[in-house]
Design a protein around this motif. Sequence first.
Motif, PDB file in Angstrom:
ATOM      1  N   GLY B  25      23.599  76.618  72.064  1.00  0.00           N
ATOM      2  CA  GLY B  25      23.358  77.260  73.359  1.00  0.00           C
ATOM      3  C   GLY B  25      22.060  76.827  74.008  1.00  0.00           C
ATOM      4  N   VAL B  26      21.789  75.509  73.945  1.00  0.00           N
ATOM      5  CA  VAL B  26      20.487  75.056  74.427  1.00  0.00           C
ATOM      6  C   VAL B  26      20.459  74.931  75.942  1.00  0.00           C
ATOM      7  N   ARG B  27      19.413  75.501  76.507  1.00  0.00           N
ATOM      8  CA  ARG B  27      19.169  75.392  77.938  1.00  0.00           C
ATOM      9  C   ARG B  27      17.699  75.041  78.081  1.00  0.00           C
ATOM     10  N   HIS B  28      17.411  74.092  78.962  1.00  0.00           N
ATOM     11  CA  HIS B  28      16.005  73.788  79.175  1.00  0.00           C
ATOM     12  C   HIS B  28      15.693  73.616  80.644  1.00  0.00           C
ATOM     13  N   ALA B  29      14.606  74.237  81.071  1.00  0.00           N
ATOM     14  CA  ALA B  29      14.172  74.122  82.465  1.00  0.00           C
ATOM     15  C   ALA B  29      12.698  73.737  82.511  1.00  0.00           C
ATOM     16  N   PHE B  30      12.374  72.837  83.426  1.00  0.00           N
ATOM     17  CA  PHE B  30      10.965  72.581  83.742  1.00  0.00           C
ATOM     18  C   PHE B  30      10.660  73.395  84.978  1.00  0.00           C
ATOM     19  N   GLY B  31       9.932  74.477  84.815  1.00  0.00           N
ATOM     20  CA  GLY B  31       9.694  75.361  85.950  1.00  0.00           C
ATOM     21  C   GLY B  31      11.023  75.927  86.423  1.00  0.00           C
ATOM     22  N   GLU B  32      11.349  75.668  87.689  1.00  0.00           N
ATOM     23  CA  GLU B  32      12.592  76.174  88.257  1.00  0.00           C
ATOM     24  C   GLU B  32      13.770  75.273  87.907  1.00  0.00           C
ATOM     25  N   ARG B  33      13.452  74.016  87.615  1.00  0.00           N
ATOM     26  CA  ARG B  33      14.492  72.995  87.543  1.00  0.00           C
ATOM     27  C   ARG B  33      15.172  72.985  86.170  1.00  0.00           C
ATOM     28  N   THR B  72      14.074  76.163  76.448  1.00  0.00           N
ATOM     29  CA  THR B  72      13.756  77.419  77.119  1.00  0.00           C
ATOM     30  C   THR B  72      14.548  78.556  76.478  1.00  0.00           C
ATOM     31  N   SER B  73      15.825  78.271  76.192  1.00  0.00           N
ATOM     32  CA  SER B  73      16.564  79.243  75.376  1.00  0.00           C
ATOM     33  C   SER B  73      17.563  78.500  74.497  1.00  0.00           C
ATOM     34  N   GLY B  74      18.066  79.177  73.485  1.00  0.00           N
ATOM     35  CA  GLY B  74      18.909  78.514  72.490  1.00  0.00           C
ATOM     36  C   GLY B  74      18.044  77.975  71.366  1.00  0.00           C
ATOM     37  N   THR B  75      18.704  77.415  70.342  1.00  0.00           N
ATOM     38  CA  THR B  75      17.924  76.913  69.210  1.00  0.00           C
ATOM     39  C   THR B  75      18.326  75.489  68.850  1.00  0.00           C
ATOM     40  N   VAL B  76      17.339  74.773  68.313  1.00  0.00           N
ATOM     41  CA  VAL B  76      17.589  73.450  67.764  1.00  0.00           C
ATOM     42  C   VAL B  76      17.130  73.485  66.312  1.00  0.00           C
ATOM     43  N   ARG B  77      18.037  73.133  65.408  1.00  0.00           N
ATOM     44  CA  ARG B  77      17.669  73.105  63.998  1.00  0.00           C
ATOM     45  C   ARG B  77      17.911  71.725  63.429  1.00  0.00           C
ATOM     46  N   VAL B  78      16.941  71.263  62.644  1.00  0.00           N
ATOM     47  CA  VAL B  78      17.080  69.985  61.961  1.00  0.00           C
ATOM     48  C   VAL B  78      17.113  70.277  60.473  1.00  0.00           C
ATOM     49  N   ASP B  79      18.233  69.990  59.840  1.00  0.00           N
ATOM     50  CA  ASP B  79      18.406  70.325  58.428  1.00  0.00           C
ATOM     51  C   ASP B  79      18.017  71.774  58.170  1.00  0.00           C
ATOM     52  N   GLY B  80      18.366  72.614  59.103  1.00  0.00           N
ATOM     53  CA  GLY B  80      18.079  74.031  58.934  1.00  0.00           C
ATOM     54  C   GLY B  80      16.716  74.481  59.437  1.00  0.00           C
ATOM     55  N   LEU B  81      15.853  73.536  59.791  1.00  0.00           N
ATOM     56  CA  LEU B  81      14.512  73.911  60.240  1.00  0.00           C
ATOM     57  C   LEU B  81      14.506  74.086  61.757  1.00  0.00           C
ATOM     58  N   ASP B  82      13.981  75.207  62.203  1.00  0.00           N
ATOM     59  CA  ASP B  82      13.959  75.507  63.631  1.00  0.00           C
ATOM     60  C   ASP B  82      12.800  74.773  64.305  1.00  0.00           C
ATOM     61  N   THR B  83      13.099  74.022  65.390  1.00  0.00           N
ATOM     62  CA  THR B  83      12.021  73.272  66.044  1.00  0.00           C
ATOM     63  C   THR B  83      11.015  74.194  66.727  1.00  0.00           C
TER      64      THR B  83
END
Lengths: 213, 243, 198
Positions: B25-33, B72-83
């Motif tokens: 569920g990754v979402r990323h915004a730079f400021g408004e964008r 900005t929201s959601g998670t990214v995990r690498v081999d179980g490790l949260d960035t």
Amino acid sequence: MLSLYVPGDSVVHRVRAGLKLAVLAALGVGLFLGDSPVLMTGALLLTLVVGVAVAHLPWLALAVQVRPVWLWLALLFGFHLLATDLRTGTVAVLRLLALLVAAAVVTATTRVTAMVAVIEWLASPLRMVGVRPDRIGLVLAMTLRFIPLVADKAARIREAQAARGGSRVRLGMAVPLLIEVLRMATTVGEALDARGADDVPVRRGGRRARLAA
Amino acid sequence: MRWGRRAAGGADDAVATGAGIELRGVRHAFGERVVLDGVTLTLTEHRVGVIGGNGSGKSTLARLLNGLVVPTSGTVRVDGLDTRTQVRAVRRRVGFVFQDPDAQIVHPTVAEDLAFGPHNQGLDDAEVAHRVEEMLDRYGLAGHRDHPAHLLSGGQKQLLAIAGVLAMRPQRIVFDEPTTLLDLANTRRVARVIDELEQDVVVVTHHLDLLDGFDRVLVVEDGQVVADGAPAETVPWYVARMG
Amino acid sequence: MRNGSGTFRRVKSRDLAYVALFAAIVAVLGLLPPVNVPGLPVPITAQTLGVMLAGSVLGAKRGGLSLLVFLALVAAGAPLLSGGRGGLAVFAGPTAGYLYSWPIAAFVIGLLTQLFWKRFNLAWALVANMIGGIVVIYAIGIPFTALFGDVSLWASFTGSFTFIPGDLVKAVAASVVAVAVRRAYPVIELPSRRATAG
Ligand SMILES: Nc1ncnc2c1ncn2[C@@H]1O[C@H](COP(=O)(O)OP(=O)(O)OP(=O)(O)O)[C@@H](O)[C@H]1O
Ligand SMILES: [Mg+2]
């Protein structure tokens, strides 16, 4: 190109950079405490002997470093002849000259990397206020790395502007150059992080030993 | 806060569960964008390619994979490790190669630059020296050991940048347009280097032939993954769509 | 550039890059040959332009640090001062005070720039660059020469006068550039006033 170091294998070359700098500092203080022409002449001769006879530095290597202040020394001497007296003028000029030659000898016999290591060491008390000394070494190294890069970028921008018919380029190129450099800084910062620059502080000594070797 | 971070850094090898990179569920915004939205993926393949138009969000996606960008929201995990919480441990696992090698070579000479990453990992001098030699040999840079980095050719610089990352022995490497600034010969050379890597790689690129033999290719458009599959399907689809 | 998700540490690494890159810019400016401007008594060297730019683009802390880094490399033996000068000797000469003043000048310019940041324009940039880049530099350089060379303050003062027209030219140039850079790529970030949450 980026160093005034003169490669060599003399005792002076081999003495640790920190010690050379300590002696230089002591000499600086000592010369300002005394004010006899004999002392100043002696100090000047001694530094010349160390530089030329012991460290086998070519005269030119020393002259290159001292030359920029020749004019000042001459002006200073002239001023003293007019305003004070011959003795004061001689002492002032000889003192500066001795100090300049001594500094030139240290510079010519010490690698930039060894000096950077000393700077890092001198900065280690700053650890207490949260400054990491190894980062100082890193920034110094990065600057040496980026000097030719920035020069290249400047040359490329000048060419591009010349191609578009710009003739008075000096100030006009400053803005695009700065913006390009500022943009690059963001990537450089990311690259530093990606390569662990902000990772656990490194062991003390390791890097210093490697650099000074 | 500080304390938590330190604990996370130390927990490097301890808590690695589930292999692979997982975006949820990754979402990323730079400021408004908003530049990425609703990205959910699990990357376990050996070689993954990412393609898409300019500004579609590829670099942002790549940067998420080693914590250079935190979503900005959601998670990214690498081999179980949260960035988000274990960024140092993640970065030790995931190396990152940028488009412009000039921006990632930070030391004046070749050997010093190769030593930078391993040194930051706290390895002892002997091990650092060993890895530097290994990389110098493997990438034909041995003759340039003490040369100023700026005297290398563009291709050699990119090899140095890659070697600087490999010297840290990451398990995975993310490449963001590694060949964009290179000529044809050097593009092929870098492609071969990537081909030969044992590590899992994620390669963002506009050079579609770089993706020959890849296991999976993602197409990014307007911040979303719009196609995902074997390169034999996704690449022609992308080419057709670009018209 | 907004740094939406930047962590504290990430900003730090980028700051290191800013500092190193501006130190490099100051060094590259030293490679430019001195320019003869018609009507000015002495040729202009570009290096103090770098001092002004560092302060007015990077702000007080990073600007001052970049000049400290530059001087540290000069001291370490890199011939980065205009005319290929460098080494420890230049720090012992009678004009060394001007060198010592550079980090302070960049810091002061940066401080004033931050102060004026919201209404920063050519006029405010000029104020910052003239105070930091001229007044501060001479206020340190002149007494240093007097002390170090055993000459009177007045002699040292009059001796430095020939350089002032060139410095005014540089202050104008730096201000024009700083305003343009701010418009295109502002780097100075004022601490955002946080709502004092309970
Ligand atoms: N630091 C930032 N601040 C603000 N906006 C950003 C930032 N980084 C990227 N963007 C914007 O986010 C969008 C996606 O950028 P990204 O770099 O991920 O695209 P990309 O797919 O890699 O494009 P390209 O093929 O041109 O490299 C773009 O519109 C870009 O302008
Ligand atoms: Mg991109």
